[in-house]
Write an enzyme that holds these catalytic residues in place. Structure first.
Site, PDB file in Angstrom:
ATOM      1  N   LYS A 197       2.794  -3.823   6.103  1.00 19.99           N
ATOM      2  CA  LYS A 197       3.148  -4.138   4.763  1.00 19.99           C
ATOM      3  C   LYS A 197       4.461  -3.919   4.578  1.00 19.99           C
ATOM      4  CE  LYS A 197      -0.994  -4.735   2.987  1.00 19.99           C
ATOM      5  NZ  LYS A 197      -1.169  -6.125   2.353  1.00 19.99           N
ATOM      6  N   SER A 256       0.757  -1.207  -0.021  1.00 21.36           N
ATOM      7  CA  SER A 256      -0.141   0.029  -0.099  1.00 21.36           C
ATOM      8  C   SER A 256       0.918   1.190  -0.044  1.00 21.36           C
ATOM      9  CB  SER A 256      -0.781  -0.070   1.270  1.00 21.36           C
ATOM     10  OG  SER A 256      -1.209   1.313   1.531  1.00 21.36           O
ATOM     11  N   SER A 257       0.302   2.481  -0.665  1.00 15.74           N
ATOM     12  CA  SER A 257       1.043   3.443  -0.340  1.00 15.74           C
ATOM     13  C   SER A 257       1.360   4.090   0.972  1.00 15.74           C
ATOM     14  CB  SER A 257       0.583   4.588  -1.455  1.00 15.74           C
ATOM     15  OG  SER A 257      -0.790   4.799  -0.945  1.00 15.74           O
ATOM     16  N   CYS A 258       0.711   3.599   1.893  1.00 13.05           N
ATOM     17  CA  CYS A 258       1.099   3.965   3.185  1.00 13.05           C
ATOM     18  C   CYS A 258       2.164   3.649   3.948  1.00 13.05           C
ATOM     19  CB  CYS A 258      -0.269   4.080   4.292  1.00 13.05           C
ATOM     20  SG  CYS A 258      -0.535   2.108   4.603  1.00 13.05           S
ATOM     21  N   HIS A 307     -13.179   3.336   2.555  1.00 11.40           N
ATOM     22  CA  HIS A 307     -12.238   4.482   2.155  1.00 11.40           C
ATOM     23  C   HIS A 307     -13.265   5.771   1.705  1.00 11.40           C
ATOM     24  CE1 HIS A 307      -9.246   1.035   1.903  1.00 11.40           C
ATOM     25  NE2 HIS A 307      -8.342   1.893   2.469  1.00 11.40           N
ATOM     26  N   TYR A 315      -0.877  -0.689   9.926  1.00 12.90           N
ATOM     27  CA  TYR A 315      -0.868  -0.971   8.560  1.00 12.90           C
ATOM     28  C   TYR A 315       0.284  -1.070   8.064  1.00 12.90           C
ATOM     29  CZ  TYR A 315      -3.250  -2.086   4.117  1.00 12.90           C
ATOM     30  OH  TYR A 315      -3.742  -2.507   2.845  1.00 12.90           O
TER      31      TYR A 315
HETATM   32  O1  GFB Z   1      -9.544   7.015   1.825  1.00 16.05           O
HETATM   33  P1  GFB Z   1      -9.306   7.312   3.314  1.00 16.05           P
HETATM   34  O2  GFB Z   1     -10.306   6.746   4.307  1.00 16.05           O
HETATM   35  O3  GFB Z   1      -7.903   6.794   3.732  1.00 16.05           O
HETATM   36  O4  GFB Z   1      -9.393   8.922   3.492  1.00 16.05           O
HETATM   37  P2  GFB Z   1      -6.311   7.567   3.459  1.00 16.05           P
HETATM   38  C1  GFB Z   1      -8.786   9.876   2.369  1.00 16.05           C
HETATM   39  C2  GFB Z   1      -8.972  11.221   2.784  1.00 16.05           C
HETATM   40  O5  GFB Z   1     -10.528  11.208   2.599  1.00 16.05           O
HETATM   41  C3  GFB Z   1      -8.974  11.556   4.279  1.00 16.05           C
HETATM   42  C4  GFB Z   1     -11.183  12.108   3.624  1.00 16.05           C
HETATM   43  O6  GFB Z   1      -8.292  12.890   4.328  1.00 16.05           O
HETATM   44  C5  GFB Z   1     -10.326  11.724   4.807  1.00 16.05           C
HETATM   45  O7  GFB Z   1     -10.400  12.367   5.895  1.00 16.05           O
HETATM   46  N1  GFB Z   1     -12.462  11.878   3.776  1.00 16.05           N
HETATM   47  C6  GFB Z   1     -13.558  12.840   3.627  1.00 16.05           C
HETATM   48  C7  GFB Z   1     -13.281  10.637   4.007  1.00 16.05           C
HETATM   49  N2  GFB Z   1     -14.688  12.320   3.836  1.00 16.05           N
HETATM   50  C8  GFB Z   1     -14.550  10.896   4.059  1.00 16.05           C
HETATM   51  C9  GFB Z   1     -15.353   9.973   4.666  1.00 16.05           C
HETATM   52  O8  GFB Z   1     -16.723  10.159   4.547  1.00 16.05           O
HETATM   53  N3  GFB Z   1     -14.857   8.264   4.683  1.00 16.05           N
HETATM   54  C10 GFB Z   1     -13.581   8.471   4.482  1.00 16.05           C
HETATM   55  N4  GFB Z   1     -12.924   7.349   4.864  1.00 16.05           N
HETATM   56  N5  GFB Z   1     -12.654   9.473   4.522  1.00 16.05           N
HETATM   57  C11 GFB Z   1      -5.978   5.101   3.987  1.00 16.05           C
HETATM   58  C12 GFB Z   1      -5.089   4.299   5.089  1.00 16.05           C
HETATM   59  O9  GFB Z   1      -5.580   6.295   4.236  1.00 16.05           O
HETATM   60  O10 GFB Z   1      -5.458   4.795   2.615  1.00 16.05           O
HETATM   61  C13 GFB Z   1      -4.819   2.810   4.739  1.00 16.05           C
HETATM   62  O11 GFB Z   1      -5.694   4.487   6.229  1.00 16.05           O
HETATM   63  C14 GFB Z   1      -4.561   2.573   3.255  1.00 16.05           C
HETATM   64  O12 GFB Z   1      -3.952   2.519   5.503  1.00 16.05           O
HETATM   65  C15 GFB Z   1      -5.476   3.306   2.502  1.00 16.05           C
HETATM   66  O13 GFB Z   1      -3.324   2.985   2.879  1.00 16.05           O
HETATM   67  C16 GFB Z   1      -5.011   3.081   0.846  1.00 16.05           C
HETATM   68  O14 GFB Z   1      -5.943   7.579   2.098  1.00 16.05           O
HETATM   69  O15 GFB Z   1      -6.195   8.467   4.423  1.00 16.05           O
END
Ligand code: GFB
Length: 322
Positions: free
Chosen positions: A153, A120-122, A192, A149
């Site tokens: 990875k 993953s990119s994280c 996500h 996580y």
């Molecule tokens: O996709 P996401 O949950 O994961 O959130 P990450 C991406 C961005 O979208 C963050 C915003 O800045 C969230 O605050 N966001 C806005 C929201 N509204 C929403 C919402 O309703 N739901 C969600 N989920 N986000 C993950 C990692 O990070 O990316 C994992 O935690 C993994 O480990 C994955 O690497 C690919 O991109 O921040």
């Protein structure tokens, strides 16, 4: 890169006629891989949780002994969005360490010819240079919301390198950017951002709401790739790449979360106001992958973002929406 360029490259590994194990075939990436492998002339094998719980060493070893795959794709993982990562750190580190250790070690034991581990990119430092080159790994502190996580990875990448070094195993790793598409998780607490926005916009439109709430400030930037493109890239790497370093898998461009919200709302047809919930985390400010290595291997994505979002929304309407 066109199909023609792909054909000009000589494959270093052929999947044709091989028994190919897709670990985690029920997940979004695993199911996309099963679809993609249908045209490779190979025998795809999968394991249900009853066949083998991937977190249990004995069950995985027994299943691998019995099935003896020649190639393995390992996208199996416990995954989730920013809040799920923050809320369940123990599950994210334990389950992912166990799954990858069991798959990689048992693949070695039964003499698997080639294995591709999906990360993953994280894995990259929170403040990595943008776009992020592969060699930014382990050069700085991780983003705290998903370090559990990420550490798991990173261990998976290092396992592939260690087995390559000690046993000469042809084990490689691919690091995808944020993925979306058919089969995604639409639970608003654990998903996500893309499935969350699709669901929120759809439900707000159905109810006739005037506004819709998003998490954080909307200013973080993210790169997205449709899962069918990711599966295609994984197959391409399996056939054309054999080296120590992991390979980034990205689309090459990113956008702010607010720009994403606008695009999703256009696709779904929601025209109301956006409210920001600042009690929710933003996470990493930006994580655009440098994808030069993969491009130089003759691959590039085929699904533009808007088409991909339409496809994801269609799947949501057919499978999740009331
Ligand atoms: O996709 P996401 O949950 O994961 O959130 P990450 C991406 C961005 O979208 C963050 C915003 O800045 C969230 O605050 N966001 C806005 C929201 N509204 C929403 C919402 O309703 N739901 C969600 N989920 N986000 C993950 C990692 O990070 O990316 C994992 O935690 C993994 O480990 C994955 O690497 C690919 O991109 O921040």
């Amino acid at each position: 890169m066109t199909k023609k360029v792909k054909q000009q490259m000589k494959e270093t590994y052929s999947l044709a006629g091989k028994r190919v194990f897709v670990a985690g075939h029920r997940g979004m990436v695993g199911s996309a891989l099963v679809r993609r492998l249908a045209s490779e002339g190979c025998d795809v094998v999968t394991a249900t949780r009853q066949d083998a719980d991937l977190t249990r060493q004995e069950e995985v070893e027994r299943w691998m002994e019995k099935t003896r795959p020649q190639a393995v794709f390992a996208p199996a993982a416990k995954v989730g969005g920013i809040l799920a990562n923050e809320t369940y750190p123990a599950e994210f580190i334990y389950d992912n360490l166990m799954i990858e250790a069991n798959i990689i070690n048992s693949a070695h034991k039964v003499g698997v010819e080639k294995l591709l581990f999906l990360g993953s990119s994280c894995i990259y430092p929170k403040m990595a240079p943008q776009p992020i080159p592969e060699d930014a790994l382990l050069t700085g502190p991780l983003e705290p919301t998903n370090e559990w996580y990420a550490i798991a990875k990173i261990a998976g990448i290092k396992m592939c390198q260690a087995y390559r070094r000690q046993y000469g195993s042809d084990f490689i790793s691919a690091m995808p950017t944020n993925l979306y598409g058919p089969g995604d998780n639409y639970n608003l607490e654990t998903s996500h951002v893309i499935p969350a926005l699709i669901r929120k916009a759809h439900e707000a439109k159905q109810r006739g709401d005037r506004e819709m709430t998003i998490w954080g400030t909307g200013s973080p930037m993210r790169e997205f790739l449709h899962v069918d493109d990711a599966a295609d890239a994984m197959v391409h790497l399996m056939k054309n790449y054999s080296d120590d370093s992991h390979v980034n898998v990205g689309s090459g461009s990113d956008l702010t979360i607010l720009e994403l919200v606008e695009t999703v709302n256009e696709v779904v047809g929601f025209t109301g106001k956006i409210v920001k919930d600042s009690s929710k985390p933003d996470g990493t400010p930006r994580k655009l992958m440098q994808a030069d290595k993969l491009l130089s291997l003759g691959w590039k994505p085929a699904i533009p973002m808007r088409d991909g979002l339409r496809d994801a929304y269609k799947w949501y309407l057919q499978n999740i929406a009331d």
